[in-house]
Design a protein around this motif. Structure first.
Motif, PDB file in Angstrom:
ATOM      1  N   ALA A  46      -3.083 -12.679  -7.700  1.00 54.54           N
ATOM      2  CA  ALA A  46      -3.868 -11.450  -7.734  1.00 54.54           C
ATOM      3  C   ALA A  46      -4.073 -10.868  -6.334  1.00 54.54           C
ATOM      4  O   ALA A  46      -4.234  -9.654  -6.173  1.00 54.54           O
ATOM      5  CB  ALA A  46      -5.217 -11.711  -8.392  1.00 54.54           C
ATOM      6  N   ARG A  47      -4.062 -11.729  -5.324  1.00 55.63           N
ATOM      7  CA  ARG A  47      -4.313 -11.285  -3.949  1.00 55.63           C
ATOM      8  C   ARG A  47      -3.063 -10.761  -3.248  1.00 55.63           C
ATOM      9  O   ARG A  47      -3.161 -10.079  -2.227  1.00 55.63           O
ATOM     10  CB  ARG A  47      -4.879 -12.437  -3.114  1.00 55.63           C
ATOM     11  N   LEU A  48      -1.900 -11.093  -3.766  1.00 59.77           N
ATOM     12  CA  LEU A  48      -0.666 -10.827  -3.028  1.00 59.77           C
ATOM     13  C   LEU A  48      -0.460  -9.349  -2.674  1.00 59.77           C
ATOM     14  O   LEU A  48      -0.071  -9.046  -1.537  1.00 59.77           O
ATOM     15  CB  LEU A  48       0.537 -11.363  -3.814  1.00 59.77           C
ATOM     16  N   PRO A  49      -0.678  -8.412  -3.596  1.00 58.20           N
ATOM     17  CA  PRO A  49      -0.438  -7.010  -3.214  1.00 58.20           C
ATOM     18  C   PRO A  49      -1.245  -6.567  -2.001  1.00 58.20           C
ATOM     19  O   PRO A  49      -0.744  -5.818  -1.159  1.00 58.20           O
ATOM     20  CB  PRO A  49      -0.827  -6.234  -4.484  1.00 58.20           C
ATOM     21  N   GLU A  50      -2.502  -7.037  -1.875  1.00 57.95           N
ATOM     22  CA  GLU A  50      -3.311  -6.636  -0.726  1.00 57.95           C
ATOM     23  C   GLU A  50      -2.849  -7.313   0.561  1.00 57.95           C
ATOM     24  O   GLU A  50      -3.156  -6.843   1.667  1.00 57.95           O
ATOM     25  CB  GLU A  50      -4.787  -6.966  -0.981  1.00 57.95           C
ATOM     26  N   LEU A  51      -2.089  -8.420   0.430  1.00 52.46           N
ATOM     27  CA  LEU A  51      -1.589  -9.120   1.612  1.00 52.46           C
ATOM     28  C   LEU A  51      -0.320  -8.496   2.177  1.00 52.46           C
ATOM     29  O   LEU A  51       0.001  -8.723   3.355  1.00 52.46           O
ATOM     30  CB  LEU A  51      -1.307 -10.586   1.266  1.00 52.46           C
ATOM     31  N   VAL A  52       0.397  -7.750   1.363  1.00 50.94           N
ATOM     32  CA  VAL A  52       1.718  -7.256   1.767  1.00 50.94           C
ATOM     33  C   VAL A  52       1.698  -6.548   3.122  1.00 50.94           C
ATOM     34  O   VAL A  52       2.569  -6.808   3.970  1.00 50.94           O
ATOM     35  CB  VAL A  52       2.317  -6.355   0.665  1.00 50.94           C
ATOM     36  N   PRO A  53       0.733  -5.658   3.411  1.00 50.49           N
ATOM     37  CA  PRO A  53       0.762  -4.993   4.726  1.00 50.49           C
ATOM     38  C   PRO A  53       0.594  -5.948   5.911  1.00 50.49           C
ATOM     39  O   PRO A  53       0.923  -5.590   7.040  1.00 50.49           O
ATOM     40  CB  PRO A  53      -0.419  -4.011   4.645  1.00 50.49           C
ATOM     41  N   SER A  77       5.157 -10.208  -7.592  1.00 48.65           N
ATOM     42  CA  SER A  77       3.938  -9.586  -7.070  1.00 48.65           C
ATOM     43  C   SER A  77       4.166  -9.010  -5.678  1.00 48.65           C
ATOM     44  O   SER A  77       3.675  -7.923  -5.352  1.00 48.65           O
ATOM     45  CB  SER A  77       2.802 -10.603  -7.039  1.00 48.65           C
ATOM     46  N   LEU A  78       4.910  -9.734  -4.849  1.00 47.57           N
ATOM     47  CA  LEU A  78       5.203  -9.233  -3.512  1.00 47.57           C
ATOM     48  C   LEU A  78       6.081  -7.983  -3.563  1.00 47.57           C
ATOM     49  O   LEU A  78       5.823  -7.005  -2.855  1.00 47.57           O
ATOM     50  CB  LEU A  78       5.895 -10.330  -2.693  1.00 47.57           C
ATOM     51  N   TYR A 138       6.608  -5.258  -0.625  1.00 49.15           N
ATOM     52  CA  TYR A 138       7.178  -6.077   0.446  1.00 49.15           C
ATOM     53  C   TYR A 138       8.678  -5.824   0.562  1.00 49.15           C
ATOM     54  O   TYR A 138       9.414  -5.894  -0.426  1.00 49.15           O
ATOM     55  CB  TYR A 138       6.925  -7.556   0.184  1.00 49.15           C
ATOM     56  N   ARG A 139       9.124  -5.532   1.788  1.00 49.35           N
ATOM     57  CA  ARG A 139      10.537  -5.252   2.035  1.00 49.35           C
ATOM     58  C   ARG A 139      11.097  -6.107   3.173  1.00 49.35           C
ATOM     59  O   ARG A 139      12.161  -5.815   3.712  1.00 49.35           O
ATOM     60  CB  ARG A 139      10.733  -3.765   2.377  1.00 49.35           C
ATOM     61  N   GLY A 140      10.373  -7.138   3.542  1.00 46.98           N
ATOM     62  CA  GLY A 140      10.841  -8.015   4.607  1.00 46.98           C
ATOM     63  C   GLY A 140      11.740  -9.113   4.081  1.00 46.98           C
ATOM     64  O   GLY A 140      12.185  -9.100   2.935  1.00 46.98           O
ATOM     65  N   GLU A 192       5.993   0.527  -5.268  1.00 45.61           N
ATOM     66  CA  GLU A 192       5.300   1.220  -4.194  1.00 45.61           C
ATOM     67  C   GLU A 192       5.629   0.603  -2.850  1.00 45.61           C
ATOM     68  O   GLU A 192       5.616  -0.613  -2.725  1.00 45.61           O
ATOM     69  CB  GLU A 192       3.782   1.114  -4.393  1.00 45.61           C
ATOM     70  N   PRO A 193       5.955   1.418  -1.841  1.00 43.67           N
ATOM     71  CA  PRO A 193       6.167   0.831  -0.507  1.00 43.67           C
ATOM     72  C   PRO A 193       4.855   0.307   0.052  1.00 43.67           C
ATOM     73  O   PRO A 193       3.770   0.789  -0.284  1.00 43.67           O
ATOM     74  CB  PRO A 193       6.681   2.023   0.325  1.00 43.67           C
ATOM     75  N   ALA A 194       4.964  -0.701   0.935  1.00 38.61           N
ATOM     76  CA  ALA A 194       3.776  -1.236   1.588  1.00 38.61           C
ATOM     77  C   ALA A 194       3.167  -0.202   2.504  1.00 38.61           C
ATOM     78  O   ALA A 194       3.871   0.551   3.163  1.00 38.61           O
ATOM     79  CB  ALA A 194       4.137  -2.491   2.392  1.00 38.61           C
ATOM     80  N   ARG A 195       1.833  -0.146   2.536  1.00 38.70           N
ATOM     81  CA  ARG A 195       1.150   0.822   3.408  1.00 38.70           C
ATOM     82  C   ARG A 195       0.902   0.184   4.760  1.00 38.70           C
ATOM     83  O   ARG A 195       0.599  -0.955   4.849  1.00 38.70           O
ATOM     84  CB  ARG A 195      -0.174   1.235   2.773  1.00 38.70           C
TER      85      ARG A 195
END
Length: 277
Positions: free
Chosen positions: A183-190, A226-227, A232-234, A274-277
């Motif tokens: 659940a936390r992963l999307p907020e970690l992406v940036p 989730s990433l 996430y594009r890394g 969605e791209p990472a912000r």
């Protein structure tokens, strides 16, 4: 998604063999293990990597700022600057940072040493065009590698450092058991500088007993999805620390790892991500 093979996975190959092995396995990116680079020679390594068609995902590792490895703080800073300079020369995305064990310091002092080091090195990283990716590890590695063992304490240091080049090295092996991780992963992406990839054997037979992605019990498919959905594009950097793997056929291993990673990727239309912000 960009898949890279880290030289720590193919421990007994030298740098030239790593480069050739990635190309033979149809892997487009490589993670550099510094002892191999130093043995090969940095100038030769720069020339080799520039002539190859490989992207460089990361350079591993710098740190030990707490002095637990027998080197002082200034020595560790000097070494980190050398690694950052080299990473910039080969176009690496990130340099992985391990704090070092807590040693005889209080926890607050150990954190302060790491924070001071990151702040001192951030402008060097910016000038080189690379990220500094701070890595937490499972507590069983705390004495030798890093006293940072969880997401929250690592993210706190990133927030205090407050520099766009200071990010998180997210090793799924070390962090997959964090509460409510998916659940936390999307907020970690940036915050992510790199994602490191291997799987967990249950029960582990030793500290060096990782598996290829898909061979263990980590819910990798959900974590990767989730990433990706979070933008996430890394790189996903294959790092399999394993006595069994280190004594295997490396080319066969790399081919199977790439195939199993591809099988874990979500089938998501580009427009839906969605791209990472």
């Amino acid at each position: 998604m960009r898949f890279s093979a880290n030289g720590l996975t193919t421990l007994h190959w030298d740098l030239l063999q790593d480069v050739c092995g990635c190309r033979d396995a149809e892997i487009d990116s490589i993670g550099l293990w510094r002892p191999k680079v130093l043995e090969f020679g940095e100038e030769r390594a720069i020339e080799l990597l520039r002539d190859s068609s490989l992207d460089v995902s990361s350079v591993s590792f710098v740190g030990g700022f707490t002095g637990g490895n027998g080197h002082g703080f200034r020595d560790a800073i000097w070494d980190a600057r050398e690694a950052i300079r080299f990473a910039g020369a080969v176009g690496a995305d990130s340099v992985v940072v391990l704090s070092g064990g807590r040693s005889s310091h209080t926890l607050n002092h150990a954190r302060r040493l790491v924070l001071d080091a990151l702040r001192e090195l951030a402008d060097d990283a910016d000038e080189a065009g690379v990220d500094l990716a701070l890595q937490p590890m499972h507590p069983m590695f705390a004495a030798d590698w890093t006293f940072l063992s969880g997401l929250d304490e690592t993210i706190d240091i990133l927030a205090m450092a407050s520099h766009p080049r200071i990010k998180l090295a997210f090793d799924i092996y070390h962090l997959w058991q964090e509460p409510d991780l998916q659940a936390r992963l999307p907020e970690l992406v940036p915050l992510l500088g790199i994602v490191q990839l291997s799987d967990w054997r249950e029960p582990p037979r030793s500290c060096q007993d990782r598996l290829l992605p898909g061979d263990g019990i980590i819910p990798l498919k959900g974590i990767i999805e989730s990433l990706v959905r979070g933008g996430y594009r890394g790189h996903f950097d294959l790092q399999v620390w394993s006595e069994e793997t280190w004594n295997s056929d490396y080319l066969e291993l790399l081919i199977r790892a790439r195939q199993q990673f591809e099988a874990l990727l979500p089938r998501i239309p580009v427009a839906a991500v969605e791209p990472a912000r």
